[in-house]
Design a protein around this motif. Structure first.
Motif, PDB file in Angstrom:
ATOM      1  N   VAL A  44       0.955  -1.062   0.232  1.00  0.00           N
ATOM      2  CA  VAL A  44      -0.135   0.142  -0.009  1.00  0.00           C
ATOM      3  C   VAL A  44       1.094   1.269  -0.220  1.00  0.00           C
ATOM      4  CG1 VAL A  44      -1.817   1.276   1.345  1.00  0.00           C
ATOM      5  CG2 VAL A  44      -1.868  -1.118   1.048  1.00  0.00           C
ATOM      6  N   GLY A  45       2.091   1.237   0.594  1.00  0.00           N
ATOM      7  CA  GLY A  45       2.795   2.128   0.704  1.00  0.00           C
ATOM      8  C   GLY A  45       3.615   2.778  -0.472  1.00  0.00           C
ATOM      9  N   LEU A  46       3.771   1.735  -1.401  1.00  0.00           N
ATOM     10  CA  LEU A  46       4.334   1.542  -2.725  1.00  0.00           C
ATOM     11  C   LEU A  46       3.377   2.143  -3.569  1.00  0.00           C
ATOM     12  CD1 LEU A  46       6.599   0.931  -4.624  1.00  0.00           C
ATOM     13  CD2 LEU A  46       5.556  -1.325  -4.992  1.00  0.00           C
ATOM     14  N   LEU A  47       2.193   1.701  -3.539  1.00  0.00           N
ATOM     15  CA  LEU A  47       1.065   2.189  -4.483  1.00  0.00           C
ATOM     16  C   LEU A  47       0.521   3.748  -4.174  1.00  0.00           C
ATOM     17  CD1 LEU A  47      -1.588  -0.731  -4.192  1.00  0.00           C
ATOM     18  CD2 LEU A  47      -0.059  -0.007  -6.277  1.00  0.00           C
ATOM     19  N   LYS A  48       0.654   4.029  -2.771  1.00  0.00           N
ATOM     20  CA  LYS A  48       0.498   5.638  -2.618  1.00  0.00           C
ATOM     21  C   LYS A  48       1.713   6.315  -2.955  1.00  0.00           C
ATOM     22  CE  LYS A  48      -2.171   4.969   1.878  1.00  0.00           C
ATOM     23  NZ  LYS A  48      -2.008   5.326   3.248  1.00  0.00           N
ATOM     24  N   THR A  49       2.858   5.872  -3.000  1.00  0.00           N
ATOM     25  CA  THR A  49       3.950   6.673  -3.623  1.00  0.00           C
ATOM     26  C   THR A  49       3.706   6.826  -5.241  1.00  0.00           C
ATOM     27  OG1 THR A  49       5.608   5.597  -2.009  1.00  0.00           O
ATOM     28  CG2 THR A  49       6.623   6.793  -3.840  1.00  0.00           C
ATOM     29  N   ALA A 158       2.275   3.919 -18.113  1.00  0.00           N
ATOM     30  CA  ALA A 158       0.720   3.486 -18.328  1.00  0.00           C
ATOM     31  C   ALA A 158      -0.014   3.482 -16.821  1.00  0.00           C
ATOM     32  CB  ALA A 158       0.408   2.451 -19.191  1.00  0.00           C
ATOM     33  N   PHE A 159       0.692   2.780 -15.855  1.00  0.00           N
ATOM     34  CA  PHE A 159       0.155   2.516 -14.720  1.00  0.00           C
ATOM     35  C   PHE A 159      -0.039   3.842 -13.799  1.00  0.00           C
ATOM     36  CE2 PHE A 159       0.583   1.352 -10.165  1.00  0.00           C
ATOM     37  CZ  PHE A 159      -0.719   0.460 -10.116  1.00  0.00           C
ATOM     38  N   LEU A 160       1.147   4.613 -14.132  1.00  0.00           N
ATOM     39  CA  LEU A 160       1.011   5.852 -13.191  1.00  0.00           C
ATOM     40  C   LEU A 160      -0.080   6.941 -13.998  1.00  0.00           C
ATOM     41  CD1 LEU A 160       4.774   6.721 -13.008  1.00  0.00           C
ATOM     42  CD2 LEU A 160       3.326   5.951 -11.259  1.00  0.00           C
ATOM     43  N   GLU A 161      -0.239   6.903 -15.033  1.00  0.00           N
ATOM     44  CA  GLU A 161      -1.427   7.608 -15.722  1.00  0.00           C
ATOM     45  C   GLU A 161      -2.772   7.192 -15.282  1.00  0.00           C
ATOM     46  OE1 GLU A 161      -3.231   8.889 -20.156  1.00  0.00           O
ATOM     47  OE2 GLU A 161      -1.632   7.460 -19.694  1.00  0.00           O
ATOM     48  N   ARG A 162      -2.782   5.856 -15.087  1.00  0.00           N
ATOM     49  CA  ARG A 162      -4.446   5.441 -14.307  1.00  0.00           C
ATOM     50  C   ARG A 162      -4.275   5.436 -13.070  1.00  0.00           C
ATOM     51  NH1 ARG A 162      -7.655   1.508 -16.543  1.00  0.00           N
ATOM     52  NH2 ARG A 162      -6.738   2.196 -18.717  1.00  0.00           N
ATOM     53  N   ILE A 163      -3.280   5.197 -12.063  1.00  0.00           N
ATOM     54  CA  ILE A 163      -3.472   4.875 -10.695  1.00  0.00           C
ATOM     55  C   ILE A 163      -3.321   6.464 -10.125  1.00  0.00           C
ATOM     56  CG2 ILE A 163      -0.851   5.061  -9.927  1.00  0.00           C
ATOM     57  CD1 ILE A 163      -3.783   2.731  -8.573  1.00  0.00           C
ATOM     58  N   TYR A 168      -9.276   7.530  -6.816  1.00  0.00           N
ATOM     59  CA  TYR A 168      -8.713   6.295  -6.139  1.00  0.00           C
ATOM     60  C   TYR A 168      -8.176   6.745  -4.664  1.00  0.00           C
ATOM     61  CZ  TYR A 168      -8.343   4.396 -10.881  1.00  0.00           C
ATOM     62  OH  TYR A 168      -8.875   3.722 -12.088  1.00  0.00           O
ATOM     63  N   LEU A 169      -8.707   5.962  -3.810  1.00  0.00           N
ATOM     64  CA  LEU A 169      -8.366   6.119  -2.383  1.00  0.00           C
ATOM     65  C   LEU A 169      -7.854   4.877  -2.003  1.00  0.00           C
ATOM     66  CD1 LEU A 169     -11.678   7.705  -1.176  1.00  0.00           C
ATOM     67  CD2 LEU A 169      -9.262   9.064  -1.646  1.00  0.00           C
ATOM     68  N   PHE A 170      -6.809   4.783  -0.832  1.00  0.00           N
ATOM     69  CA  PHE A 170      -5.930   3.627  -0.329  1.00  0.00           C
ATOM     70  C   PHE A 170      -6.076   3.558   0.906  1.00  0.00           C
ATOM     71  CE2 PHE A 170      -4.216   5.497  -4.451  1.00  0.00           C
ATOM     72  CZ  PHE A 170      -3.940   4.596  -5.148  1.00  0.00           C
ATOM     73  N   SER A 171      -6.047   2.073   1.533  1.00  0.00           N
ATOM     74  CA  SER A 171      -6.333   1.894   2.798  1.00  0.00           C
ATOM     75  C   SER A 171      -5.433   0.535   3.136  1.00  0.00           C
ATOM     76  CB  SER A 171      -7.837   1.740   3.114  1.00  0.00           C
ATOM     77  OG  SER A 171      -8.277   0.696   2.488  1.00  0.00           O
ATOM     78  N   CYS A 172      -5.058   0.338   4.371  1.00  0.00           N
ATOM     79  CA  CYS A 172      -4.128  -0.785   4.494  1.00  0.00           C
ATOM     80  C   CYS A 172      -5.027  -1.623   5.914  1.00  0.00           C
ATOM     81  CB  CYS A 172      -3.028  -0.531   4.823  1.00  0.00           C
ATOM     82  SG  CYS A 172      -1.793  -2.017   5.319  1.00  0.00           S
TER      83      CYS A 172
END
Length: 288
Positions: A44-49, A158-163, A168-172
Motif C-alpha cells: 500500500v505504501g508503494l501504491l500511495k507513492t 501507463a500504470f501511473l497515468e491510471r493510478i 482512487y483512495l487507498f487503505s491498509c
C-alpha cells in the motif's frame, strides 16, 4: 480481465477492491470512487507513492538509483554493451550491484518516499519482478534477468497515468476490519483473496488458512444480509486439490449466489501443467 469485468453490474457508485494487490481490477472499473485496500502495508505504501509522485519526477528518481549502484540500463545501451544477450539476460552483470542495493535497502528503518522508490528499483532488477520478504522483514529475492527496459518503462508510465486518478483512495486494513456500514446497493465489493489451495508468493508462511477462508465467507454473507453487492474470485479445484469449504458454502447459498465459470489460459505461466486433470477451475461468485 474482460471476463471478470463483463460480469460486474453497471452504474457502480463505490467500487471496493478489498484485496487490491497490483490494482489491476479496480483500475479497470468505471465508478465514482475506487477504494484500493490490502493488508500488506509495504504494498500500500508503494501504491500511495505511485499515486502522488508525478511521472517525470518518479522516472528521474528511479534512474538516479540505477546510476548510483551502476546497474544496467538496456533502454539506453542495449544488451551487448553489458556483455549480455536476450536469452541469458543481465543477471551476471547486475548481481553484485543488486546485492549491495538490497543490503542497503534492508538496512533502512524509515518507510518514506525514498524507501518505496528503492523498493521499486529492487523489484525491477529482482527475479520475476516480485515483492517478497522473509520472516525477518528483509527483501530476499535474488537478482533477475531484466532491468528498467523500454517495455517496463511503458508499463510504469501507463500504470501511473491510471493510478493517479483522483477517484482512487487507498487503505491498509484486514478485511475483517473493513467498515462497510456506509455502503449501499449501488456499490460493489470485489474480493480476490489468496487462494486456499494454490501456492503463490503472497500466500507463503501460512499467509492464508482455513480460518481466514471461513471468516471471509462470513464477511460476504454479512454483505449480502446488508443488501450490498459482492463479487468473489476464487478457485474450486487446482492441481488435484479441491476447496471443500468454498464448495460447501456455494451449495448452502445456491439460491442466493451465482457461480460463473472463468476460462483462463496461462500460456506463459511457469506453473502451467499439460495434465488437464490438474488444471484450475476458476470462478466468479456474485450475489446479484
Amino acid at each position: 480481465m474482460p471476463q471478470i469485468t463483463s460480469l460486474f453490474p453497471e452504474n457502480i457508485r463505490f467500487f471496493i477492491d478489498l484485496f487490491c494487490g497490483g490494482c489491476n481490477v479496480g483500475a479497470n472499473v468505471p465508478a465514482e470512487k475506487v477504494f484500493f485496500n490490502d493488508n500488506n502495508a509495504v504494498l500500500v505504501g508503494l501504491l500511495k507513492t505511485f499515486h502522488k509522485i508525478k511521472a517525470n519526477e518518479l522516472i528521474h528518481r528511479i534512474e538516479r538509483f540505477i546510476q548510483q549502484y551502476e546497474l544496467s540500463d538496456s533502454s539506453k545501451y542495449g544488451y551487448e554493451y553489458y556483455g549480455a544477450n536476450g536469452a541469458d539476460g543481465l543477471a551476471n552483470y547486475n548481481r553484485e550491484a543488486f546485492l549491495k542495493m538490497r543490503d542497503d535497502f534492508n538496512a533502512l528503518t524509515e518507510q518514506d518516499e525514498e524507501y518505496f522508490i528503492r523498493l521499486y528499483v529492487l523489484i525491477l532488477f529482482a527475479f520475476n519482478n516480485q515483492l517478497r520478504f522473509n520472516r525477518d522483514g528483509k527483501y530476499n529475492l535474488p537478482v533477475g534477468k531484466r532491468d528498467f527496459n523500454i517495455p517496463m518503462r511503458k508499463k510504469l508510465l501507463a500504470f501511473l497515468e491510471r493510478i493517479q486518478d483522483k477517484r482512487y483512495l487507498f487503505s491498509c486494513v484486514d478485511f475483517r476490519d473493513w467498515d462497510y456500514t456506509q455502503l449501499t446497493r449501488e456499490d460493489l465489493v470485489y474480493v480476490d483473496p489468496p487462494y486456499l489451495i494454490t501456492c503463490a508468493s503472497y500466500n507463503e508462511q501460512n499467509g492464508w488458512n482455513e480460518k481466514d477462508e471461513r471468516d471471509l465467507l462470513d464477511f460476504l454473507d454479512n454483505l449480502h444480509r446488508s443488501d450490498i453487492r459482492f463479487a468473489l474470485s476464487n478457485v474450486l479445484k487446482s492441481k488435484g486439490k479441491e476447496n471443500s469449504l468454498l464448495q460447501t458454502w456455494i451449495s448452502h447459498h445456491s439460491k442466493e449466489y451465482t457461480v460463473h465459470a472463468l476460462n483462463y489460459h496461462y500460456a506463459n505461466s511457469n506453473y502451467q501443467t499439460k495434465d488437464r486433470s490438474f488444471s484450475s477451475e476458476e470462478v466468479l461468485i456474485v450475489n446479484y
